[in-house]
Write an enzyme that holds these catalytic residues in place. Structure first.
Site, PDB file in Angstrom:
ATOM      1  N   CYS A  87       0.803  -1.155  -0.043  1.00 19.38           N
ATOM      2  CA  CYS A  87       0.120  -0.026   0.090  1.00 19.38           C
ATOM      3  C   CYS A  87       0.725   1.238   0.072  1.00 19.38           C
ATOM      4  CB  CYS A  87      -0.765  -0.045   1.163  1.00 19.38           C
ATOM      5  SG  CYS A  87      -2.006   1.480   1.451  1.00 19.38           S
ATOM      6  N   CYS A 115      -0.493   4.148   2.251  1.00 16.97           N
ATOM      7  CA  CYS A 115      -0.233   3.912   3.573  1.00 16.97           C
ATOM      8  C   CYS A 115       1.457   3.873   4.181  1.00 16.97           C
ATOM      9  CB  CYS A 115      -0.461   2.314   4.157  1.00 16.97           C
ATOM     10  SG  CYS A 115      -1.975   1.820   3.335  1.00 16.97           S
ATOM     11  N   ASP A 116       2.051   3.678   3.298  1.00 14.70           N
ATOM     12  CA  ASP A 116       3.580   3.594   3.799  1.00 14.70           C
ATOM     13  C   ASP A 116       4.517   4.334   2.872  1.00 14.70           C
ATOM     14  OD1 ASP A 116       2.693   1.317   5.463  1.00 14.70           O
ATOM     15  OD2 ASP A 116       3.139  -0.144   3.960  1.00 14.70           O
TER      16      ASP A 116
END
Ligand code: NAP
Length: 335
Positions: free
Chosen positions: A135, A138-139
């Site tokens: 992701c 997300c990261d």
């Protein structure tokens, strides 16, 4: 126990669209939205540019918040919990949740979507969360001024690679062929980006590192040779697999691993269980097609409940319900 009319499992575009339709039909749907993945894959997306009605684009999480708001406005009840057990054989379906609570309904709409596919190599699972990610939104933030790679050649890989150039100093795209699967517009965007370098005809044979990713072993898919590439992170974007673990041995699946449905309808192999969205779709997998599929499920559900009400128990055979998408296919098959 109070038997509801419908429980919807899943809260992506398919689940929430089904909920909007079912709620407007006064069916008081209960949506089991998941405890950590509520809102589905669009929660991990940045800007959605191709959902009709939003010419300026809309952020994925904002779109999902709007869908939820719309479903709740018409009376859908949303639970942030996970389904851990599903009994669908009888005319009353039972759904057990992670909290231990259980709910019963005459019908279930199964819209659990799909999960990121894994490469399936040892270093991938060992270093997941330590430099291996599925992701970018997300990261990505953790890879400021780092060198990273995105694995894959589809729209997801192009989108993630382009997004990650906001943070990383360099983004390799590692693809197993010499031609991308991604749409032209997404390819062009990636090709124009100076921070992106393509590595063609290569597979990731191993991911290296003890506590964090330090590199990958690349295997040339043409001549079989291997080489190492130093990296700080690996984003895997090689597609998605339908989330069917709850219904193995319970619903018929297709050879693609998706839930089987009858023709263009949402009717599964079990009467009273309908499926919608990515969990039935190996091909299109768009937010808008998932939303359309949720509509189909809610309309099929309405017909089913109406027929159930008219006939009383037991539940009608799926083939006896007229006027549904796929009914022509049934007729053709019989002829
Ligand atoms: P996809 O289109 O199935 O592409 C998967 C890519 O990963 C392919 O290039 C495939 O290679 C590669 N791949 C698959 N298994 C692999 C493996 N084991 N090892 C190495 N490479 C592997 O998946 P996606 O990119 O996630 O897209 C899924 C759907 O969502 C598509 O319909 C796409 O259009 C849509 N989508 C749309 C947008 C957008 O419009 N903004 C954004 C993201 C996704 P091959 O090409 O060799 O098969």
């Amino acid at each position: 126990m109070h038997v509801r009319q419908v429980i919807i499992i899943g809260s992506g575009p398919a689940g929430y669209t089904a909920a909007i339709y079912a709620a407007r039909a006064n069916l008081n749907p209960l949506v089991v939205a998941s405890s950590v993945e509520a809102g589905g894959e669009l929660m991990n997306t940045t800007e959605v540019e191709n959902f009709p009605g939003f010419p300026e684009g809309i952020m994925g999480p904002d779109l999902m918040a709007k869908m939820q708001e719309q479903a709740e406005k018409f009376g859908a009840e949303v639970l942030y919990d996970d389904v851990v057990g599903l009994e669908i054989d009888g005319s009353v379906k039972k759904v057990t949740l992670g909290s231990g609570a259980s709910h019963e309904a005459d019908a279930v709409i199964f819209a659990t979507g799909s999960a990121p596919r894994k490469i399936g190599i040892e270093g991938e699972s060992r270093l997941s969360g330590r430099g291996v990610s599925y992701c970018a939104t997300c990261d990505g933030f953790f890879f400021r001024e780092r060198v990273i790679a995105v694995v894959g050649g589809g729209d997801s890989a192009m989108e993630e690679a382009t997004f990650l150039t906001k943070f990383a100093s360099k983004v390799y795209v590692i693809h197993r062929r010499d031609e991308l699967r991604a749409s032209k517009i997404m390819q062009d965007r990636a090709f124009k980006n100076d921070k992106i370098e393509f590595i063609w005809n290569a597979e990731v044979a191993d991911i290296l590192g003890d506590d964090a990713v330090t590199g990958v072993v690349l295997k040339d898919t043409v001549d079989g040779s291997t080489r190492e590439l130093a990296l700080d992170g690996v984003f895997v974007a090689i597609g998605y697999d339908p989330r069917t673990h709850l219904v193995h041995q319970k619903l018929e699946l297709t050879s693609d691993g998706t839930v089987w449905v009858d023709g263009r309808s949402s009717r599964t192999s079990v009467p009273g269980v309908f499926a919608a969205g990515d969990v039935i779709d190996p091909t299109y997998r768009q937010a808008v097609t998932a939303a359309g599929s949720g509509t189909v499920a809610a309309l099929d559900l309405e017909h089913y409940l109406a027929a159930l009400g008219e006939a009383g128990a037991p539940a009608p055979d799926v083939a006896e319900i007229d006027g549904l998408p796929g009914a022509e296919a049934d007729a053709a098959a019989v002829a």
